[in-house]
Design a protein around this motif. Structure first.
Motif, PDB file in Angstrom:
ATOM      1  N   UNK A   1       0.826  -1.214   0.000  1.00 45.82           N
ATOM      2  CA  UNK A   1       0.000   0.000   0.000  1.00 45.82           C
ATOM      3  C   UNK A   1       0.859   1.263   0.000  1.00 45.82           C
ATOM      4  N   UNK A   2       1.969   1.226   0.735  1.00 40.98           N
ATOM      5  CA  UNK A   2       2.881   2.364   0.749  1.00 40.98           C
ATOM      6  C   UNK A   2       3.461   2.574  -0.657  1.00 40.98           C
ATOM      7  N   UNK A   3       3.862   1.479  -1.299  1.00 40.85           N
ATOM      8  CA  UNK A   3       4.420   1.559  -2.656  1.00 40.85           C
ATOM      9  C   UNK A   3       3.404   2.122  -3.640  1.00 40.85           C
ATOM     10  N   UNK A   4       2.117   1.898  -3.401  1.00 40.18           N
ATOM     11  CA  UNK A   4       1.092   2.477  -4.268  1.00 40.18           C
ATOM     12  C   UNK A   4       1.074   4.003  -4.156  1.00 40.18           C
ATOM     13  N   UNK A   5       1.235   4.508  -2.917  1.00 45.13           N
ATOM     14  CA  UNK A   5       1.215   5.955  -2.693  1.00 45.13           C
ATOM     15  C   UNK A   5       2.567   6.610  -2.951  1.00 45.13           C
TER      16      UNK A   5
END
Length: 172
Positions: free
Chosen positions: A128-132
């Motif tokens: 999820x962090x990599x998405x943002x």
């Protein structure tokens, strides 16, 4: 009487529209570029305790993306930890392991066992962090986030201690 009601409705509509426009213009967009509001996140540390960017609101944050296979990440890791220890009263250094890029999930924790640090290390287990915060220009990537949560600088690639000190100097 109808004219007064119509005028009042128009006046209220103008106030509402003006407020919406003011808030949208005065608040920077959320994103990962300089001048944008840093996206909030909540990630676990090695012990499973969650930390979020909003937990650090009001503090200057150096946010670093890393992986245990990344040679530049490995070289700058002690530099980041040294800055964390030196300036811990003035800023927070947080390292986020891009766990989805690791060959094995255990590689990051094994690296930390061999190279202990005092700075918080969080794990992007679900991506999820990599998405943002997509590592589009590779790793490491370091974000400098001011007390209001605005990204004031972004560095792609390895940071030496001199480079890090130079980038932090205007904010300390």
């Amino acid at each position: 009487m109808k004219k007064w009601i119509s005028a009042l409705v128009v006046f209220i509509a103008v106030i509402i529209i003006g407020t919406i426009v003011y808030e949208n213009v005065s608040s920077p967009p959320v994103g990962v570029n300089q001048g944008e509001q840093a996206p909030d996140f909540e990630l676990p540390d090695e012990e499973g305790k969650n930390m979020s960017l909003s937990d650090l609101e009001g503090d200057f944050v150096v946010l670093n993306q890393w992986a245990s296979w990344c040679e530049p990440c490995i070289r700058e890791f002690p530099v980041l930890d040294h800055v964390h220890e030196t300036y811990e009263d003035d800023l927070n250094v947080v390292a986020v392991n891009m766990t989805g890029t690791e060959r094995r999930v255990e590689d990051a924790t094994e690296f930390l066992d061999e190279n202990p640090v005092t700075m918080p290390v969080l794990f992007d287990e679900d991506g999820e962090f990599a998405d943002d915060y997509p590592p589009t220009d590779g790793m490491p990537t370091t974000y400098f986030i001011n007390e209001e949560g605005i990204i004031v600088d972004v560095h792609h690639g390895e940071l030496t201690e001199e480079m890090l000190e130079e980038r932090l100097h205007p904010f300390l």
